[in-house]
Scaffold this active site. Sequence first.
Site, short mmCIF file in Angstrom:
data_model
loop_
_atom_site.label_atom_id
_atom_site.label_comp_id
_atom_site.label_asym_id
_atom_site.label_seq_id
_atom_site.Cartn_x
_atom_site.Cartn_y
_atom_site.Cartn_z
N ASN A 9 14.40 4.94 1.93
CA ASN A 9 13.21 3.61 1.63
C ASN A 9 12.95 3.64 0.21
OD1 ASN A 9 12.72 0.63 0.47
ND2 ASN A 9 10.85 0.52 2.30
N LYS A 11 12.40 1.26 -1.94
CA LYS A 11 11.63 -0.07 -2.31
C LYS A 11 12.53 -0.46 -3.71
CE LYS A 11 8.01 2.43 0.58
NZ LYS A 11 6.88 2.44 1.06
N HIS A 96 9.15 -4.49 7.37
CA HIS A 96 7.62 -3.13 6.88
C HIS A 96 6.73 -4.08 5.61
CE1 HIS A 96 6.44 -0.64 3.73
NE2 HIS A 96 7.93 0.15 4.52
N GLU A 98 5.24 -3.93 3.71
CA GLU A 98 4.37 -4.23 2.51
C GLU A 98 4.95 -5.76 2.49
OE1 GLU A 98 6.49 -1.20 0.39
OE2 GLU A 98 5.46 -0.02 0.57
N GLU A 165 5.31 3.15 11.27
CA GLU A 165 5.10 3.61 10.02
C GLU A 165 3.05 3.28 10.11
OE1 GLU A 165 8.30 3.54 6.71
OE2 GLU A 165 7.18 1.79 6.40
N GLY A 171 2.64 5.89 1.54
CA GLY A 171 2.30 6.46 -0.14
C GLY A 171 0.77 6.61 -1.06
N SER A 204 4.25 8.86 4.22
CA SER A 204 4.15 10.19 3.31
C SER A 204 4.94 11.04 4.13
CB SER A 204 2.62 10.52 3.03
OG SER A 204 1.61 9.46 2.05
O1 LIG Z 1 9.83 2.88 3.82
C1 LIG Z 1 8.34 3.87 3.84
C2 LIG Z 1 7.57 4.27 4.01
O2 LIG Z 1 6.99 2.82 3.46
C3 LIG Z 1 6.50 4.99 3.45
O3 LIG Z 1 6.77 5.15 2.15
P1 LIG Z 1 6.14 6.95 2.00
O4 LIG Z 1 6.85 7.75 2.14
O5 LIG Z 1 6.26 6.36 0.32
O6 LIG Z 1 4.63 7.38 2.28
#
Ligand SMILES: O=C[C@H](O)COP(=O)(O)O
Length: 241
Positions: A9, A11, A96, A98, A165, A171, A204
């Site tokens: 992803n 983002k 998601h 976010e 998640e 993150g 993460s």
């Molecule tokens: O969609 C992916 C997740 O929000 C994980 O993000 P991350 O791997 O940067 O922690």
Amino acid sequence: MRKIVIAGNWKMFKTQAESENFLSGFLPHLEETPSEREVILCPPFTDLSVMSKYLHGSRVNLGAQNVHWEENGAYTGEIAAPMLTEIGVRYVIIGHSERRQYFGETDETVNLRLKAAQKYGLTPILCVGETKQQRDAGETEKLISTQLEKDLVDVDQTNLIIAYEPIWAIGTGDTCEATEANRVIGLIRDQLTNPHVSIQYGGSVKPNNIDEIMEQPEIDGALVGGASLEADSFARIVNYQ
Ligand SMILES: O=C[C@H](O)COP(=O)(O)O
């Protein structure tokens, strides 16, 4: 049979030029990837068309990061399913954290988006997970159970992927223990009517923890944010041991 699904992803990262640069470094690594692993990239909308052309004939599938429930209409800033399928998009991330946190996504709109995605032949990746505060209060199970109950009303579980998640692990570098992720994903599975739904872990995921994550019996893949932005790093994750 549950499928292994590894999705990146991106983002709100990468221009078209950057996405092509990523692919030129990433695709050669897939020669080592076992054929049964599904590999998905979910870039920003603006990259989808150029990536679709670049990926023609490759084993990488494209996913979007959101989809509206109407086929078209006066919904400024939104994207409709036929616009995605026309350019070869097959998956879409829905719900998601976010989107839920910053853009007012609710379980009700998540449910509408899931049903619309399926209606137009997209496979949704539904994200669920708890905040740190909810975890510390012992509310993880209840929260996720409520999310699933509301999000999955009238949703076809034969065309669905779920990503667990934990929000506190996104993150932050603060990965959920693999055994704990395995436990929660087992609870999610118990609540589904279809035992064959693939359930990913996200939060993460990095080259140095993917092997342990994928050793867990309930975990069928990963939804990767930051570590999917760099070709070598995402290749190592896709080619986990
Ligand atoms: O969609 C992916 C997740 O929000 C994980 O993000 P991350 O791997 O940067 O922690």
